[in-house]
Write a protein that holds these residues in place. Sequence first.
Motif, PDB file in Angstrom:
ATOM      1  N   ALA A  39      25.765 -11.135   0.032  1.00 27.54           N
ATOM      2  CA  ALA A  39      26.181 -12.397  -0.587  1.00 27.54           C
ATOM      3  C   ALA A  39      25.818 -13.585   0.283  1.00 27.54           C
ATOM      4  O   ALA A  39      25.879 -13.517   1.516  1.00 27.54           O
ATOM      5  N   VAL A  40      25.461 -14.676  -0.388  1.00 28.56           N
ATOM      6  CA  VAL A  40      25.173 -15.952   0.264  1.00 28.56           C
ATOM      7  C   VAL A  40      26.307 -16.908  -0.085  1.00 28.56           C
ATOM      8  O   VAL A  40      26.494 -17.244  -1.262  1.00 28.56           O
ATOM      9  N   LEU A  41      27.075 -17.313   0.920  1.00 28.20           N
ATOM     10  CA  LEU A  41      28.237 -18.164   0.713  1.00 28.20           C
ATOM     11  C   LEU A  41      27.926 -19.597   1.141  1.00 28.20           C
ATOM     12  O   LEU A  41      27.368 -19.832   2.221  1.00 28.20           O
ATOM     13  N   GLY A  43      30.579 -21.903  -3.490  1.00 24.71           N
ATOM     14  CA  GLY A  43      30.815 -20.586  -4.074  1.00 24.71           C
ATOM     15  C   GLY A  43      29.959 -19.522  -3.403  1.00 24.71           C
ATOM     16  O   GLY A  43      29.525 -19.685  -2.259  1.00 24.71           O
ATOM     17  N   ALA A  44      29.707 -18.441  -4.137  1.00 17.69           N
ATOM     18  CA  ALA A  44      28.957 -17.315  -3.574  1.00 17.69           C
ATOM     19  C   ALA A  44      27.948 -16.804  -4.590  1.00 17.69           C
ATOM     20  O   ALA A  44      28.264 -16.638  -5.772  1.00 17.69           O
ATOM     21  N   GLU A  45      26.748 -16.569  -4.119  1.00 17.45           N
ATOM     22  CA  GLU A  45      25.734 -15.886  -4.919  1.00 17.45           C
ATOM     23  C   GLU A  45      25.646 -14.454  -4.394  1.00 17.45           C
ATOM     24  O   GLU A  45      25.330 -14.222  -3.224  1.00 17.45           O
ATOM     25  N   ILE A  46      25.951 -13.495  -5.253  1.00 11.49           N
ATOM     26  CA  ILE A  46      26.014 -12.092  -4.841  1.00 11.49           C
ATOM     27  C   ILE A  46      24.823 -11.343  -5.421  1.00 11.49           C
ATOM     28  O   ILE A  46      24.500 -11.488  -6.602  1.00 11.49           O
ATOM     29  N   ILE A 104      20.662 -10.687  -8.790  1.00  9.72           N
ATOM     30  CA  ILE A 104      21.907 -11.454  -8.783  1.00  9.72           C
ATOM     31  C   ILE A 104      22.911 -10.819  -9.739  1.00  9.72           C
ATOM     32  O   ILE A 104      22.581 -10.498 -10.884  1.00  9.72           O
ATOM     33  N   VAL A 105      24.137 -10.597  -9.257  1.00  7.42           N
ATOM     34  CA  VAL A 105      25.167  -9.920 -10.050  1.00  7.42           C
ATOM     35  C   VAL A 105      26.466 -10.723  -9.989  1.00  7.42           C
ATOM     36  O   VAL A 105      26.648 -11.585  -9.125  1.00  7.42           O
ATOM     37  N   GLU A 106      27.350 -10.420 -10.907  1.00  9.81           N
ATOM     38  CA  GLU A 106      28.682 -11.026 -10.928  1.00  9.81           C
ATOM     39  C   GLU A 106      29.706  -9.982 -10.487  1.00  9.81           C
ATOM     40  O   GLU A 106      29.652  -8.835 -10.909  1.00  9.81           O
TER      41      GLU A 106
END
Length: 607
Positions: free
Chosen positions: A212-214, A218-221, A228-230
């Motif tokens: 993840a990139v925080l 927010g965060a991109e996972i 990219i996922v939720e």
Amino acid sequence: MCGIVGILGKSAVADKVVESLRRLEYRGYDSAGIATLENGHLEICRAEGKLRNLETKLDKHPLKGHAGIGHTRWATHGKPSERNAHPHGTKRVAVVHNGIIENFRELKEELKAAGVTFRSDTDTEVVAQLVDRELLSGKEPVAAVAAVLPRLKGAFALGFLFDGKTDLLIAARRGSPLAIGYGNGEMFLGSDAIALGPFTDRIAYLEEGDWAVLTREGAEIRDETGRIVERAVQKVPAGALLVDKGNHRHFMAKEIYEQPEVISHTFGHYLDLDTETVCLPELPFDPKEVQHISITACGTALYAGAVAEYWLERFGRVPVSTDIASEFRYRETPLAPGGVTIVISQSGETADTLASLRYAKECGQKVVAVVNVPTSTIAREADVVLPILAGPEIGVASTKAFTCQLATLACLSVAFGRAKGVLSADDEHKLVRAFMEVPRLMTEALKLSPEIEVLARTLAKARDVLYLGRGTNYPLSLEGALKLKEISYIHAEGYAGGELKHGPIALIDEKMPVVVIAPHDRIFDKTVSNMEEVAARGGKIILVTDPKGAEAAPVNAVQKLILPEMPATVCPMVYSIPVQLIAYHTAVIMGTDVDQPRNLAKSVTVE
């Protein structure tokens, strides 16, 4: 179990990082440290020992950065010291890490050949130096981490902070848990949701292989393929308990999934990964002089001892007898003065095991205690303590304590083998390398959970279940049967495969599930003959094996649970995972109280 914390805050974060680390103290640790960005530049503060030592240093030299990472460390590579404390880093990147990087030696040699100088004894610094090299090549931080993660072999959780990047944290997990906390213009990272409790009640859990990139937005996972996922953001009460269930329904499930992480700390405590040797504390006896070993314990701990009996006899060539503590204490077993008795107990307070310890000492035995609570009565009264370092185990049915007991006993067995000259230095190196693979192999085994959940729907309809195994898989079959009985209330029995025709075969019919634990080892063909006997009588075979075993098995199985190939010595540790998951998912379907099954207590402190 090391602790990881990361904060992207609106104000100075050092005090908050230390507060979060304090909430993770229950995991145990031997050093601590933090890194923050001071005017955009990385500053690291570390200290050996307790958090108060780190706080003392921070009082003298405060860190006021608004972005930071922190860590409490159980030594897994490199002795406890300030130089080996986390975070590790360079001028461009700082990293905190839980777990073991299996291939750190090859990576370290590659980096040394490129002119890199190492400042610690840890495997973690390899990660920092690899990322640093990618940054030097011109990559941005996200691309640098993306390039390095596929090169890392093992089970780990990672947190990265970058020089000049005041609005960036990167996290990755493979085998060790990580949670992301969402605040108002702030973001948080932690090994446990409890670490983030003072700051947010909105938590997302990274899944296996995620990174993840925080930023403060927010965060991109991303999953392990880079897609990219939720991940669901859950509402967690701010006043969560000290030890919470994370994103699991039960403590038992959480503890099953913690095993890749906790066993890495157990091995880290007893192995020197640099020299590939076993390093035990000083023993009050000379293993070369030991002529007999007695092992005594109760329940799951007894089965860990039964596995160790095979290892000690094979590697140390010393006779071993394993006894139920409640029988050992009363049957007046003759014990020679100067002999060795090993007592095993998760709590260190088990009444029968404690009484057996005292009987052994009365007979002049040297007592080795394998316990999870180093301040317990058994630990205090033993001659030497080998802590298993599993961390608190809340579920009554033991899971991670069992595999950490196995890890500790495996190291003890190798130490005996080396001392007695049965194992060569090369043999020891090979075994240590095999032990280092266990966290990763456990992570692979956990991926069987969905298959086992489906299988459990069939098992939940059974009245009786039989478990079969040979060699070290025989005690594991006993443990599998015990787990199923404990939490699902289905009657189950474990047998050595060779005993099938000596009575249990009479039970086999088309309604009887038979769990066969059979990696493709030197006695696999013997186990196949047992499976053929079961199949001929209509029994429903559930085969737990590896790819070679799955291909070689001539009988049809209701289900084949296929694990990776691995050295036979580590099979009991890794094969414990599907055995535990079989019991867990069956109990969940049965609707029983998984964490607190009826009539059972976590620690049996009375007869």
